[in-house]
Each structure stands twice: as C-alpha cells, then as structure tokens.
Enzyme design. Structure first.
Site, PDB file in Angstrom:
ATOM      1  N   LYS A   1     -21.354  -6.527  20.953  1.00  0.00           N
ATOM      2  CA  LYS A   1     -22.613  -6.342  20.249  1.00  0.00           C
ATOM      3  C   LYS A   1     -22.348  -5.722  18.885  1.00  0.00           C
ATOM      4  CE  LYS A   1     -27.092  -4.369  21.398  1.00  0.00           C
ATOM      5  NZ  LYS A   1     -27.744  -3.478  22.340  1.00  0.00           N
TER       6      LYS A   1
ATOM      7  N   HIS B   1     -31.620  -8.010  35.876  1.00  0.00           N
ATOM      8  CA  HIS B   1     -31.359  -8.280  34.453  1.00  0.00           C
ATOM      9  C   HIS B   1     -32.571  -8.937  33.827  1.00  0.00           C
ATOM     10  CE1 HIS B   1     -29.208  -9.381  30.792  1.00  0.00           C
ATOM     11  NE2 HIS B   1     -28.224  -8.590  31.197  1.00  0.00           N
TER      12      HIS B   1
ATOM     13  N   ASP C   1     -33.125 -13.012  29.447  1.00  0.00           N
ATOM     14  CA  ASP C   1     -32.569 -13.427  28.154  1.00  0.00           C
ATOM     15  C   ASP C   1     -31.135 -13.940  28.275  1.00  0.00           C
ATOM     16  OD1 ASP C   1     -32.200 -10.697  28.875  1.00  0.00           O
ATOM     17  OD2 ASP C   1     -31.224 -10.356  26.956  1.00  0.00           O
TER      18      ASP C   1
ATOM     19  N   ASP D   1      -0.222  -7.362  -8.354  1.00  0.00           N
ATOM     20  CA  ASP D   1      -0.437  -6.195  -7.487  1.00  0.00           C
ATOM     21  C   ASP D   1       0.440  -5.033  -7.959  1.00  0.00           C
ATOM     22  OD1 ASP D   1      -1.082  -4.589  -5.332  1.00  0.00           O
ATOM     23  OD2 ASP D   1       0.223  -5.639  -3.900  1.00  0.00           O
TER      24      ASP D   1
END
Ligand code: SPV
Ligand code: MG
Length: 669
Positions: free
Chosen positions: A281, A326, A329, A441
């Site tokens: 998530k 649950h 979804d 660099d």
C-alpha cells in the site's frame, strides 16, 4: 433491502405447543422466541423494513411484535385463508410490498448470524444449502445444475442437496417469481409450495446455492426439532473470527465491519506489519506497535496479532479461524489472489469467508489522500528511512533525477508470490543528475541546482530520498548542506572519501582521483553530525578504497574509523564484475559490527540479486543509474528514426502514447 417472514401457518406438527400461539412465538430460551431472534438479527444487519405474513393467531403475533420496541418498520399481511392455503398465497398477498431486494425466510427458521450475513450480503440471489446435512426425507432439497439452483422440491433426491428456506432475492428475481406465483394463485392453485412456482421460472432466476456446511440453520417443525435447536443454541461454540487490517486511520467504515464481525464470534485482528503494509500500500503513518494498540482498544476486538505478510496463510494455519471477514472490495484488483488463497485454505478445514459491502464514502478517500500528503511532508519523509531500516532487513532504492522518474520510483509495483513488490526509497545520483543537465559528474553542478532536482522530486512523491553528496565539499560547507537537506526532508546523504577534482567511481584508476585521509574525512563526518538538528537524518560514509585499489584492509580500517567518527551507515563501492570483494568486505565488517547499516551500489556486479546482498549483511541496495541508461538509447533511437524517415510514423512503436504517460502524473499534489 427488505425482509419477508412467512408466518401464516398453523404449525400443526408442533402439537400442544402451538395451541395458543403461532409457531414463531415459541421460546428458544429465556430471552428470545424464534421471531424475536430473527427480527433482532435482521435489525442488526441494517434491515429497516420487514413484511410479516400472518394468519393463525395473528393478533397475538402483532401485539407481541409491538412490545419488542424494535427500530424496524413492520408491515403485516393477513392471510385470512391461512387454514386452507399454503404460503404461496401469503406471498401472493404480500406481492405489492416486494419492491426491493428481499431476504425471504420461513417463520420457523433458526440460524446463526454468519448464515444470515452470507445470504443477505451476497451479491447474487441465493439460498442456503448444506452439503454436510443428510438429505431430508420430507423437507426441501435443491437440485443444482451448473452452480445454480434449478429445482426446489421435496421429492427429488437425484443431484440434490439439503436446502433451508432462507433466501436473498434480487428485486428482478423476486419479481419474476411473484409473476409465476400470481399465475398459480389466480388459477386457484394455492395449496402447493411457492417453490413449485419457482421451478416453473428457475431458468430465468439465477439463484446461487450458499453452502453453509456445519453452520446452524434449521427449521423447527415439531417438538423434537424445538428441543434439539434449544440444545444447539445452548452449546453453540463461540466462533473464532479473523480479519486483517492495514490501515493507520480507523474510520466509521472500519468500525462498522468490526461491529458486524463481533456478532459472528470472537474477533482476532491481524495487523499488517510495517514491512507488509509498505510493500503493498504505502508506508504507514503509524508504526506497527501504535496500530496494534489502536486496534486492541476498539470495542469488540478480542485479540490483536501480527500479520507479517499480505498473504493470510501463516495466520490461518496458526489460528484456524472458522470465519474470515473482509470487505467485498478484494474480489477485484490487487488482492484477488490473496482472496482465492484464503478461500482455498479455509475450505480445507470447513471455514467460511463472509464479505460485507465495502464502504467507500468520499470522506474515506479524502482521509487517505491526506495521509499520503502527510507522508510527503519533510519530517515524515525524512524519518521513513530509519523506520524502514528498523522494520525490514534491506531497503531497495532506485535512481530518480526529476519529477517523472521520481513518480516511477514512487508508483512502480509488480506482483510477486501473491504479494506486491515496490521500491522503498529514491537515490538522487550525482552522475544522473549531472548527466540530465548535460554535464560531467565532477561536482560542477552546484548544490543549488541539485537541491532544485530534490525539490522537483519532493513535490510529487512521498518516498524517502538518499542524496548523493559527492565529496561533501569543505567541512564548513558540508554543515550547511546537512541542514538544508534535513530541512527539505532528505533522509540520508552519502559522502565519499575523495578530495580534489572528484571523478565518477566507475572510472576507477583510469582517471586521476585522490582519496582523502582518514582523519580529514572523520573530521568532515563529525562536522556534519554536529550540524544536524533532527535525530532521523543519516550521514553515510562511502569508502573508495576498493575502487582505487587500496586493498581490503584499508577499506575496513576506514569503515570502522568513519563509523567511530559518527557515520550512521557505511557504503562500500566496487567496480568489479565479480561481487567477491564486496562480499568479503561485508563479511569482515559484520564480524565486528552487526548494527551499522551497510550500503551497496550493484552496478558492475549486476548478476548478484538483492536477496544475496541482504544475506551477506547489506541493508541499503541502490540501483543507481538505470533510468538514465534506459532513456538515453531510447531517445537516441527515436531521434535517428525521425531523421532517417523524414517523419515520425516509424517511431510510433518506440513511443508510449501520451495518454498513458499522463496517467503517471497525479491530479493534485
Ligand atoms: C552516482 O550514481 O552518482 C554514484 C554511484 O555516485 S557511481 O556512479 O557508481 O559512482
Ligand atoms: Mg555520484
């Protein structure tokens, strides 16, 4: 959704018990009758309108219900021909009221909450069946075909399964059934079962069987049934219910699903670990310990345990819950496979999955949006690297050199073993930052310009940033750099032990590069640490001894000296194809120091996996320049294709449609 309870019958098989009262008013225990139990159960799942068909002892039934003081609206449909008709006629009389999805039950049914919930919250029309019950001689059986109920009768035993008359019927399905009931009743056919009418139209109604197996749903037909169900209710075991939460904000949607779960038994909540939650998530605002305590203090929660992975497997095997709850979804999307695994697993021991409609109020999305925004604030972002290092063995960082590449690091996800894998952090490389500006660099891109890159990335992302600080410059300058980076929300600066004109390490000794003395570099580290204002900012010392072929001993000496000077982490770099020297360094370092994080950039030794690097003791693994190396050849090819063809058609396949690119860009910051 409304409910229809059929209560017109005389309950003749109950004998004396129903001399003075309808069957539904027999006591199941001190506190409840069959009807009061049903009404409470319906009210608890949010049904506000119940239609009760009455007949025998109608007045007694109505006055009983009036005294229950329930917050449901009850409509009574009186079947005056109750003694000579069956409930097909009561349904016919109630037809005007059946203008919604309907939970339909016989008035003599006693069932557990889990059974009602599985039926009432089913997306499809459905009816209760039980594969663990014997086929009844005289009661209803369902004949199943292609996963749906094709016939309900008493006499069909072939391909049949025991059925209990508890239905959920979608509005269109009850309408079809009622049309058939009308035909029956209007032809004077009122003493058969309503299911006889169903059988006539079962090809138009898709009723799914819900197999409740050993969960309780029984009809009370006679005194024996009554005695048996009383015993069953007394000895009904408290069901073990399991749910998993990944949230760090508890809102009314979560509370309501916990409340529902509580009615099914003892609730155990699996709280996802920080590592698991950030994989699938986003990084949690609150650490696991806080989230655990939060759930422990919610009414109705009996136990909180850790769920280490997105997969429920480990905890299901360990706790064997009879019921998993649950939101619906997860039927689609990223958690689909997890759901299938849960169903397969609980089936092996007779468990049930109960899914409630997912509540998706606009304010819940708003809370989530705000949580994401909080993660992007400098204090939150800066602290995330420390927290990630605490919660997982290795942190994987990917190079970003502007807002767009930052978004790719932020949002790229892949599925792996039923879980999700994503990057933990961003690396703002001096090589790629300089290259994107068309410069070498060699510290020629000044700090102000480098900060501008960080700012661009910060504007559109939330993941922690590791900044390539080159040599760190003069100690006096480095203290300002530390404070500025800290203020911007950068989590770590890595400075390398070189001095003079710095060149990129991948050139090694092919170019002239000078390593700084241990004392000088220790002083720079100490100056930086002294300047630092917060606890969570980290200074990492990068050792160039292997790059400059100064040997392992020099590398290790430096590592311990830099650590003692205050470095929060050590980066060892190598440009060999073989990871041998990197592994050797890690093993030797870990013999003396098991705590200080080790950082590695596996650009040259690219066959080695991050699991192998983690196994030898590395904690931060940086994929340092791959976006730049990917974009340059892609752009070059497009440029050449356009020049060669005098038009752009030929490079269409080399280019992503802008519509798709735009999907990467968030609507708001
Ligand atoms: C960078 O990415 O800028 C680095 C790592 O410093 S390396 O290029 O491998 O030296
Ligand atoms: Mg660099």
């Amino acid at each position: 959704m409304k409910a229809l309870i059929l209560n017109s019958g005389m309950g003749r098989r109950m004998g004396e018990i129903t001399n003075n009262l309808p069957k539904c008013l027999v006591q199941l225990n001190d506190k409840e009758t069959i009807l009061s139990r049903q009404l409470h159960q319906l009210s608890e799942i949010g049904i506000e309108e119940v239609i009760i068909t009455t007949g025998y002892k109608s007045d007694e039934l109505v006055s009983y219900c009036n005294n229950l003081n329930l917050s449901i609206d009850i409509k009574y449909i009186f079947n005056e021909k109750y003694s000579e008709t069956n409930y097909i006629y009561s349904m016919y009389l109630a037809r005007e009221e059946l203008d919604d999805d309907i939970v339909l039950m016989h008035g003599d049914l006693v069932f557990e909450n889990v059974v009602l919930d599985k039926v009432a919250f089913s997306k499809d029309s459905c009816v209760v069946v039980s594969s663990t019950s014997d086929l009844p001689e005289k009661d209803f059986k369902a004949v199943l075909l292609d996963g749906r109920v094709r016939k309900i009768s008493i006499n069909d035993f072939d391909r049949a399964i025991a059925l209990q008359p508890l239905y959920k019927l979608a509005k269109k399905d009850i309408k079809t059934w009622i049309k058939e009931i009308e035909k029956f009743c209007e032809a004077g056919n009122t003493s058969c079962y309503a299911e006889d009418a169903f059988n006539e139209c079962s090809d138009q109604i898709n009723i799914k069987p819900i197999d409740i197996k050993r969960f309780i749903c029984k009809e009370v037909d006679n005194a024996e049934d009554l005695a048996a169900i009383k015993d069953t209710l007394l000895s009904l075991p408290c069901r073990n219910v399991y749910m998993c939460f990944s949230t760090d904000i508890v809102h009314s949607g979560h509370l309501s699903i916990i409340k529902r779960a509580k009615r099914l038994g003892k609730v155990t909540i699996g709280v996802l670990s920080d590592e698991a939650i950030s994989k699938y998530k986003r990084f949690p605002l609150l650490p696991y310990s806080e989230r655990k305590e939060m759930f422990e203090n919610i009414q109705g929660v009996d136990r909180v345990v850790c769920q280490d992975k997105l997969s429920y497997k480990e905890n299901l095997v360990k706790y064997k819950p009879e019921i998993v709850v649950h939101g619906d979804d997860w039927v689609q999307g990223i958690q689909q496979n997890i759901r299938t695994e849960v169903i397969d697993l609980i089936q092996t021991y007779g468990g049930e999955l109960v899914e409630y409609p997912y509540s998706d109020k606009p304010q819940y999305r708003e809370y989530e949006k705000r949580a994401r925004q909080m993660l992007g604030t400098s204090d939150m972002r800066r602290a995330r690297l420390c927290r990630a290092l605490e919660s997982k063995n290795s942190v994987i960082a990917m190079e970003a050199h502007n807002g767009l590449t930052g978004l790719l690091v932020e949002n790229t996800k892949v599925e792996e073993n039923g879980g999700i894998r994503q990057f933990d952090a961003m690396w703002v490389s001096s090589l790629c930052d300089s290259t994107s500006k068309g410069k070498p660099d060699i510290e020629v891109v000044d700090l102000t310009s480098r900060l501008q890159t960080i700012n661009e990335i910060c504007e559109v992302t939330t993941k922690p940033i590791i900044f390539d600080g080159d040599t760190g410059g003069l100690p006096e300058h480095f203290s300002y750099t530390v404070r500025t980076l800290e203020r911007m929300g950068v989590s770590m600066v890595i400075i390398e032990d070189k001095k003079g004109l710095k060149k990129n390490s991948l050139f090694g000794n092919e170019v002239e590069q000078t390593q700084c003395s241990i004392e000088e570099f220790c002083m720079k580290i100490a100056t930086g640490k002294k300047a630092q204002k917060t606890d969570d900012f980290m200074i990492c010392a990068r050792i160039e001894s292997l790059i400059l072929e100064k040997g392992m001993e020099d590398a290790l000496n430096r590592a311990f000296a830099f650590r003692d000077a205050g470095a929060d982490a050590i980066m060892i770099h190598s440009r060999k194809k073989d990871p041998k020297e990197i592994f050797e360094f890690a093993e030797a370092f870990r013999k003396e120091d098991t705590a200080t994080p080790l950082v590695v950039v596996p650009t040259s030794f690219n066959e080695v996996t991050d699991e192998q690097l983690e196994a030898v003791g590395f904690n931060i693994i940086i994929y340092a320049n791959h976006f730049t190396r990917a974009e340059v050849p892609a752009m070059q090819k497009v440029a050449e294709t356009i020049l060669k063809n005098h038009r752009s058609k030929e490079c269409d396949d080399l280019c992503m449609p802008f519509k798709e690119i735009i999907r990467l860009i968030p609507d708001e910051l």
